[in-house]
Design an enzyme around this catalytic site. Sequence first.
Site, short mmCIF file in Angstrom:
data_model
loop_
_atom_site.label_atom_id
_atom_site.label_comp_id
_atom_site.label_asym_id
_atom_site.label_seq_id
_atom_site.Cartn_x
_atom_site.Cartn_y
_atom_site.Cartn_z
CD GLU A 29 5.13 57.55 -25.70
OE1 GLU A 29 5.33 56.33 -25.55
OE2 GLU A 29 4.13 58.00 -26.30
CD GLU A 60 1.89 56.77 -28.28
OE1 GLU A 60 0.77 57.10 -27.84
OE2 GLU A 60 2.69 56.05 -27.64
CG ASP A 85 3.29 46.80 -32.24
OD1 ASP A 85 2.87 45.69 -32.58
OD2 ASP A 85 4.49 47.02 -32.00
CG PHE A 86 2.86 52.24 -29.36
CD1 PHE A 86 2.30 50.98 -29.15
CD2 PHE A 86 3.81 52.68 -28.46
CE1 PHE A 86 2.68 50.19 -28.08
CE2 PHE A 86 4.20 51.90 -27.38
CZ PHE A 86 3.64 50.65 -27.19
CB ILE A 87 2.32 53.42 -36.33
CG1 ILE A 87 3.77 53.90 -36.30
CG2 ILE A 87 1.63 53.87 -37.61
CD1 ILE A 87 4.62 53.35 -37.44
CG HIS A 129 4.02 45.88 -27.05
ND1 HIS A 129 2.71 45.68 -26.71
CD2 HIS A 129 4.39 47.05 -26.47
CE1 HIS A 129 2.31 46.68 -25.93
NE2 HIS A 129 3.31 47.53 -25.78
#
Lengths: 326, 353
Positions: A29, A60, A85-87, A129
């Site tokens: 992104e 993601e 964190d987006f994992i 985050h």
Amino acid sequence: MAELTYRDAVARGIAQEMARDPDVIFFGEDVAKAGGVFKATVGLYEQFGPRRVRDTPISEQAILGAAMGAAMTGLKPIAEIMFSDFIAVCFDFIANEFPKSRYMSNGQTKCPLVVRTGNGAGSRFGAQHSQSVENWCMMIPGLKVVAPSTPLDVIGLLAAAVRDPDPVIFFEHKSLYAVKGEVPDGEILDTLGTAKIVRPGKDCTILALALMVPRALEAAKRLKEQHGIDCEVIDVRSLVPLDTQTILGSVARTHRVFTVEENPRLCGWGAEIASIIADEAFYDLDGPIVRITTPHIPLPAADILEDMVLPTVDRIAETVRRSLSA
Amino acid sequence: MAKTRDRGTAQTAGNPSGLPSLPGLNDDIGEAKRLELYRSQVEIRQAEQRAYDLFLQNLVKGTSHLSLGQEAIAAGFAVAMKKGDLTFCTYRGHAHTLARGVPIEKVLGELMQRDNGLMRGKGGSMHLTSEEHGVMGSYAIIGAHLPIACGAALTAQYKGQDFVSVCFFGDGTTNIGAFHEALNFAVIWKLPVIFVCENNLYMEYTPIHEVTAVHNPAGDRASAYGLEKIVIDGNDADVVYREAQKAFAKARAGGGPSLIECLTYRHSGHSRADPAKYRPEGELERWKEKDPIKVYRERLKQFGIRQNVIDDIDKDVLRVVDEATEACKAAPNPPTDIIFTDVYADGGWAWRN
């Protein structure tokens, strides 16, 4: 030799590998035209063009799934997950798909890819985050997990990760992006699964990762200057494969161990290493293994609060001093 | 022009009689392809029925998800594929795996968890993989393989290769996020990938229409991604084969992805644990009238193929399934040393030095 920031080292590492191997592609992104939200991938789009450096939607699962499908069929993708964190929103690929396809297929399926992600606190972004989530990946058989602390290691370990035939999760620390370090000219290639003794010492071993490495080094300097305590500091660098030989060798010399972990306490990487040391080097120890971690809480946003919960130079130095004098 | 019809009716698009518009042996499909389509469906049917029988004998272990009644979709696409095209299956993937030419013995061996299995018992029924046949895995987490198929399609596009990735999934998959992420991804990058939704009317145990905002779970989502709405009779291998050919031609010409909803019905429950008692009375019987193999036997006869040719195919497939069954029964269990192989690319499992 040039002085480079950790941020610029990311771009240099990717560029080195893309220039070497036309099968390396990179997507995520805002990584291409904008050069990444952390400006860690500036210039790659201009150098390698829109075929090889691609902006993706905020998807993601599609990013990691596409990376896997590309890796299975002959490319060497580098995928970016902006914040680690987006994992959590694409964990299926990290937990179920990348690491198990080779095993379940009895060795038929390959998955040579790298997931780069911005990890860690210090930016006052709050609990979603700022996390250090390397232990989310460390616990999964089939993955490799790396977290460099210096610009030189960023390039060398990133190159090693790209050339590695297994899926590698590459944790870049957001609070290290601005840190500078000397980097030699020419190709740089390191080895996964190797820890580095970044300060030799004889009184105790301090194991640290990523942002905690410079803090451990500063604490070691202070302990030597103020208390005459000679700490050995090891940058663990690679959680999987784990360089237990370097760690156990150090314990055999110093007889005391401290881990400095940014992750919340439960199941942090230091817990596994403490367990290995307890199993295999118990009689080398002169005292308990001490883990210095963030407390087991979500991270607060306010600077004054965040600074209180991450292990600081003060807390590391004081914990080591008290433990060794007990 | 969109092709749609009411849920639960399965008839040839634009031709309510169910008959092809061109009688005789020389229509666009032809006798050789028709026999190939028939044999593929019979192989899937007989292999899966045998798997069910072996389960009742306690010889098939673990879970299994059968495609009984859905064979025309796997067969129609596989016959339309070229060597090098890639198949991505779900946990209900025996049919798609067999349709690519993977030997029945290898599939039954995996279901029986023997050393002669496709993955020597390391994957099981839900993870059938045979890369040499283009079967790039069977994925048991709903939705995961749609983005993965996009990635494989990206390789084809990037390297200028003309293979197409085909991703099969059920109606329930249309309600998970990865479905939507993958469709958008495939369209924006114009990837050579075909998404094939097998709408068998049930999510698992729940009717799909009770949990879906639109009438056609895949077809009615197509327009959100700028794709044509394609809903076809999934129980007619000719219809499937023709639609597949169109999608392959589009993908190979650089026209990007297709999303095809195939209406069908599974004769058995969701998995071996499911007796499917939630189905309304008579529904199964009505669909069995549209059994794809029954439909196709009639089709072959209409095209003048003699009964003994059809019977010979049935008998030959039965022989292969019988031989495979005996080979699997005689096969040893996998050796225990494979527990520790192929975790990493070096062949081993070492996570430390």
